[in-house]
Design a protein around this motif. Structure first.
Motif, mmCIF file in Angstrom:
data_model
loop_
_atom_site.group_PDB
_atom_site.id
_atom_site.type_symbol
_atom_site.label_atom_id
_atom_site.label_comp_id
_atom_site.label_asym_id
_atom_site.label_seq_id
_atom_site.Cartn_x
_atom_site.Cartn_y
_atom_site.Cartn_z
ATOM 1 N N LYS A 1 0.810 -1.218 0.000
ATOM 2 C CA LYS A 1 0.000 0.000 0.000
ATOM 3 C C LYS A 1 0.845 1.271 0.000
ATOM 4 N N THR B 1 -0.847 2.041 10.247
ATOM 5 C CA THR B 1 -1.946 2.999 10.160
ATOM 6 C C THR B 1 -1.838 3.987 11.312
ATOM 7 N N HIS C 1 -2.886 5.570 6.037
ATOM 8 C CA HIS C 1 -1.824 4.567 5.904
ATOM 9 C C HIS C 1 -0.468 5.262 5.956
ATOM 10 N N GLU D 1 -4.936 11.581 -1.226
ATOM 11 C CA GLU D 1 -6.018 10.624 -1.414
ATOM 12 C C GLU D 1 -5.603 9.550 -2.418
ATOM 13 N N ARG E 1 -6.928 5.191 -3.727
ATOM 14 C CA ARG E 1 -8.060 4.267 -3.712
ATOM 15 C C ARG E 1 -8.286 3.769 -2.274
ATOM 16 N N PRO E 2 -9.473 3.264 -1.958
ATOM 17 C CA PRO E 2 -9.689 2.735 -0.608
ATOM 18 C C PRO E 2 -8.738 1.572 -0.317
ATOM 19 N N SER F 1 -8.629 0.165 2.888
ATOM 20 C CA SER F 1 -9.369 -0.685 3.818
ATOM 21 C C SER F 1 -10.711 -0.006 4.071
ATOM 22 N N LYS F 2 -11.440 -0.478 5.059
ATOM 23 C CA LYS F 2 -12.772 0.079 5.329
ATOM 24 C C LYS F 2 -12.721 1.563 5.659
ATOM 25 N N THR F 3 -11.740 1.988 6.444
ATOM 26 C CA THR F 3 -11.679 3.379 6.896
ATOM 27 C C THR F 3 -10.512 4.165 6.320
ATOM 28 N N VAL F 4 -9.613 3.537 5.566
ATOM 29 C CA VAL F 4 -8.402 4.207 5.092
ATOM 30 C C VAL F 4 -8.468 4.448 3.592
ATOM 31 N N SER F 5 -8.393 5.735 3.196
ATOM 32 C CA SER F 5 -8.341 6.109 1.780
ATOM 33 C C SER F 5 -7.273 7.159 1.527
#
Length: 145
Positions: A46, A72, A99, A117, A119-120, A122-126
């Motif tokens: 990532k 994170t 991240h 910014e 792509r997503p 994880s659920k909360t990390v973009s």
């Protein structure tokens, strides 16, 4: 650097076949690639500097609040909200999960970071950390006299 993940990690081969050099790239937008991303041994799928994650969209900044997860961090973004009735501003804030690539090893709570910014992840990390601005923040209380 030793691998700390439970599964074996390997960086994807990019560029010429048989090339033993580490893959890295410039994310553009006037941000430099950290030296540790170029010379380091870490593997992070990532990381915007050593993987296929692209920075696009918003560029934000904030103060590092928590670093409990390994890759994170939580940053705090302060802003002012205008109240029309009173014609004044009030302070507000939002916390964001971001991240943080292993190439930013010397990050500490209280530092200011610039995030971009992507792509997503994880659920909360973009968002991804792209730059650190160190601060010499003193703690409240008595200092050495």
């Amino acid at each position: 650097m030793e691998q700390t993940e439970k599964s074996f990690q390997k960086q994807e081969v990019r560029g010429k076949k048989g090339s033993r050099h580490r893959y890295f790239k410039s994310i553009g937008l006037g941000y430099k690639t950290p030296r540790l991303a170029i010379e380091g041994q870490y593997i992070d799928k990532k990381c915007p500097f050593t993987s296929d994650v692209k920075i696009r969209g918003r560029i934000l900044s904030g103060e590092v609040m928590k670093m409990k997860n390994p890759k994170t961090i939580v940053i705090r973004r302060n802003y002012l909200h205008f109240i029309k009735k009173y014609g004044r501003f009030e302070k507000r804030h939002k916390n964001m999960s971001v991240h943080c690539s292993p190439c930013f090893r010397d990050l500490k709570v209280g530092d200011f970071v610039t995030v971009g910014e992507c792509r997503p992840l994880s659920k909360t990390v973009s968002f991804n950390v792209i730059k650190i601005k160190k601060t010499a923040k003193q703690k409240k209380g008595v200092t050495n006299l």
